[in-house]
Scaffold this motif. Structure first.
Motif, PDB file in Angstrom:
ATOM      1  N   ASP A 194       0.797  -1.205   0.000  1.00 36.10           N
ATOM      2  CA  ASP A 194       0.000   0.000   0.000  1.00 36.10           C
ATOM      3  C   ASP A 194       0.841   1.271   0.000  1.00 36.10           C
ATOM      4  N   SER A 195       1.920   1.267   0.783  1.00 37.05           N
ATOM      5  CA  SER A 195       2.687   2.505   0.953  1.00 37.05           C
ATOM      6  C   SER A 195       3.795   2.677  -0.076  1.00 37.05           C
ATOM      7  N   GLY A 196       4.265   1.583  -0.665  1.00 38.92           N
ATOM      8  CA  GLY A 196       5.374   1.647  -1.609  1.00 38.92           C
ATOM      9  C   GLY A 196       6.732   1.546  -0.953  1.00 38.92           C
ATOM     10  N   SER A 197       6.771   1.346   0.356  1.00 39.06           N
ATOM     11  CA  SER A 197       8.055   1.311   1.064  1.00 39.06           C
ATOM     12  C   SER A 197       8.910   0.108   0.673  1.00 39.06           C
ATOM     13  N   THR A 198       8.303  -1.034   0.413  1.00 45.36           N
ATOM     14  CA  THR A 198       9.086  -2.198  -0.002  1.00 45.36           C
ATOM     15  C   THR A 198       9.671  -1.979  -1.395  1.00 45.36           C
ATOM     16  N   ALA A 199       8.901  -1.386  -2.291  1.00 42.26           N
ATOM     17  CA  ALA A 199       9.423  -1.074  -3.628  1.00 42.26           C
ATOM     18  C   ALA A 199      10.587  -0.098  -3.532  1.00 42.26           C
ATOM     19  N   LEU A 200      10.493   0.883  -2.645  1.00 44.50           N
ATOM     20  CA  LEU A 200      11.585   1.836  -2.446  1.00 44.50           C
ATOM     21  C   LEU A 200      12.825   1.118  -1.949  1.00 44.50           C
ATOM     22  N   TRP A 201      12.666   0.253  -0.970  1.00 43.87           N
ATOM     23  CA  TRP A 201      13.793  -0.494  -0.421  1.00 43.87           C
ATOM     24  C   TRP A 201      14.454  -1.348  -1.503  1.00 43.87           C
ATOM     25  N   MET A 202      13.643  -2.018  -2.306  1.00 39.98           N
ATOM     26  CA  MET A 202      14.182  -2.873  -3.365  1.00 39.98           C
ATOM     27  C   MET A 202      14.853  -2.053  -4.462  1.00 39.98           C
ATOM     28  N   SER A 203      14.325  -0.863  -4.757  1.00 42.34           N
ATOM     29  CA  SER A 203      14.894  -0.041  -5.824  1.00 42.34           C
ATOM     30  C   SER A 203      16.252   0.521  -5.447  1.00 42.34           C
ATOM     31  N   ARG A 204      16.571   0.552  -4.190  1.00 43.74           N
ATOM     32  CA  ARG A 204      17.869   1.067  -3.735  1.00 43.74           C
ATOM     33  C   ARG A 204      19.007   0.099  -4.036  1.00 43.74           C
ATOM     34  N   HIS A 205      18.682  -1.140  -4.286  1.00 48.82           N
ATOM     35  CA  HIS A 205      19.688  -2.152  -4.607  1.00 48.82           C
ATOM     36  C   HIS A 205      19.791  -2.284  -6.116  1.00 48.82           C
ATOM     37  N   SER A 206      20.962  -2.597  -6.582  1.00 46.28           N
ATOM     38  CA  SER A 206      21.172  -2.724  -8.035  1.00 46.28           C
ATOM     39  C   SER A 206      20.768  -4.111  -8.506  1.00 46.28           C
ATOM     40  N   VAL A 207      19.469  -4.376  -8.498  1.00 45.25           N
ATOM     41  CA  VAL A 207      18.978  -5.658  -8.991  1.00 45.25           C
ATOM     42  C   VAL A 207      18.802  -5.556 -10.503  1.00 45.25           C
ATOM     43  N   ARG A 208      18.995  -6.651 -11.185  1.00 47.16           N
ATOM     44  CA  ARG A 208      18.885  -6.657 -12.639  1.00 47.16           C
ATOM     45  C   ARG A 208      17.543  -7.196 -13.115  1.00 47.16           C
ATOM     46  N   MET A 209      16.630  -7.321 -12.190  1.00 49.02           N
ATOM     47  CA  MET A 209      15.297  -7.820 -12.505  1.00 49.02           C
ATOM     48  C   MET A 209      14.311  -6.660 -12.361  1.00 49.02           C
ATOM     49  N   PRO A 210      13.289  -6.645 -13.188  1.00 51.32           N
ATOM     50  CA  PRO A 210      12.277  -5.585 -13.039  1.00 51.32           C
ATOM     51  C   PRO A 210      11.489  -5.773 -11.746  1.00 51.32           C
ATOM     52  N   ILE A 211      11.062  -4.665 -11.184  1.00 44.63           N
ATOM     53  CA  ILE A 211      10.255  -4.675  -9.967  1.00 44.63           C
ATOM     54  C   ILE A 211       8.878  -4.145 -10.346  1.00 44.63           C
ATOM     55  N   TYR A 212       7.869  -4.964 -10.191  1.00 43.31           N
ATOM     56  CA  TYR A 212       6.490  -4.559 -10.450  1.00 43.31           C
ATOM     57  C   TYR A 212       5.820  -4.375  -9.104  1.00 43.31           C
ATOM     58  N   ALA A 213       5.373  -3.179  -8.841  1.00 38.28           N
ATOM     59  CA  ALA A 213       4.754  -2.857  -7.560  1.00 38.28           C
ATOM     60  C   ALA A 213       3.268  -2.619  -7.781  1.00 38.28           C
ATOM     61  N   LEU A 214       2.445  -3.452  -7.174  1.00 36.94           N
ATOM     62  CA  LEU A 214       0.997  -3.351  -7.337  1.00 36.94           C
ATOM     63  C   LEU A 214       0.395  -2.652  -6.132  1.00 36.94           C
ATOM     64  N   THR A 215      -0.442  -1.675  -6.394  1.00 37.81           N
ATOM     65  CA  THR A 215      -1.051  -0.903  -5.327  1.00 37.81           C
ATOM     66  C   THR A 215      -2.463  -0.486  -5.730  1.00 37.81           C
ATOM     67  N   PRO A 216      -3.341  -0.335  -4.747  1.00 41.27           N
ATOM     68  CA  PRO A 216      -4.683   0.161  -5.052  1.00 41.27           C
ATOM     69  C   PRO A 216      -4.761   1.690  -5.003  1.00 41.27           C
ATOM     70  N   LYS A 217      -3.675   2.347  -4.582  1.00 37.35           N
ATOM     71  CA  LYS A 217      -3.690   3.792  -4.362  1.00 37.35           C
ATOM     72  C   LYS A 217      -2.971   4.538  -5.484  1.00 37.35           C
ATOM     73  N   VAL A 218      -3.674   5.486  -6.098  1.00 38.76           N
ATOM     74  CA  VAL A 218      -3.096   6.273  -7.187  1.00 38.76           C
ATOM     75  C   VAL A 218      -1.913   7.101  -6.685  1.00 38.76           C
ATOM     76  N   ALA A 219      -2.009   7.663  -5.487  1.00 30.83           N
ATOM     77  CA  ALA A 219      -0.916   8.467  -4.939  1.00 30.83           C
ATOM     78  C   ALA A 219       0.351   7.630  -4.763  1.00 30.83           C
ATOM     79  N   THR A 220       0.200   6.399  -4.307  1.00 29.25           N
ATOM     80  CA  THR A 220       1.346   5.503  -4.143  1.00 29.25           C
ATOM     81  C   THR A 220       1.922   5.121  -5.498  1.00 29.25           C
ATOM     82  N   GLN A 221       1.063   4.882  -6.481  1.00 28.28           N
ATOM     83  CA  GLN A 221       1.528   4.556  -7.823  1.00 28.28           C
ATOM     84  C   GLN A 221       2.380   5.700  -8.374  1.00 28.28           C
ATOM     85  N   ARG A 222       1.938   6.914  -8.195  1.00 26.44           N
ATOM     86  CA  ARG A 222       2.689   8.073  -8.694  1.00 26.44           C
ATOM     87  C   ARG A 222       4.030   8.219  -7.998  1.00 26.44           C
ATOM     88  N   LYS A 223       4.047   7.977  -6.694  1.00 27.23           N
ATOM     89  CA  LYS A 223       5.292   8.055  -5.931  1.00 27.23           C
ATOM     90  C   LYS A 223       6.280   6.992  -6.410  1.00 27.23           C
TER      91      LYS A 223
END
Length: 94
Positions: free
Chosen positions: A1-30
């Protein structure tokens, strides 16, 4: 919901795409500003098992995951509580 896990994962140089699913438009934009994160809107589900099945169906519908693909998914319980990511599940798409 908050996007905090996606933020944590994006800080690492992973070579795989990260798809973050959320019901909140504000979180999607962030999350759209995060490195290597593709945020997707998805309706919420009442329980974890339904949410995981809905997430897989959503990714398959968009052509991101195909039958037989292996992917990792994170979820927090209780659902809807920010900062509660406590599950990592390795799945094979049906």
């Amino acid at each position: 919901d908050s996007g905090s896990t996606a933020l944590w994962m994006s800080r690492h140089s992973v070579r795989m795409p990260i798809y973050a699913l959320t019901p909140k438009v504000a979180t999607q934009r962030k999350m759209a500003l995060m490195r290597n994160v593709s945020p997707l809107l998805m309706d919420t589900s009442a329980d974890r098992d339904t949410a995981l099945a809905d997430a897989e169906a959503h990714l398959k519908k968009r052509g991101i995951v195909q039958s037989g693909d292996v992917y990792a998914i994170t979820v927090g319980e209780p659902m809807g509580t920010p900062g509660g990511t406590n599950t990592l599940k390795i799945c094979r798409a049906d």
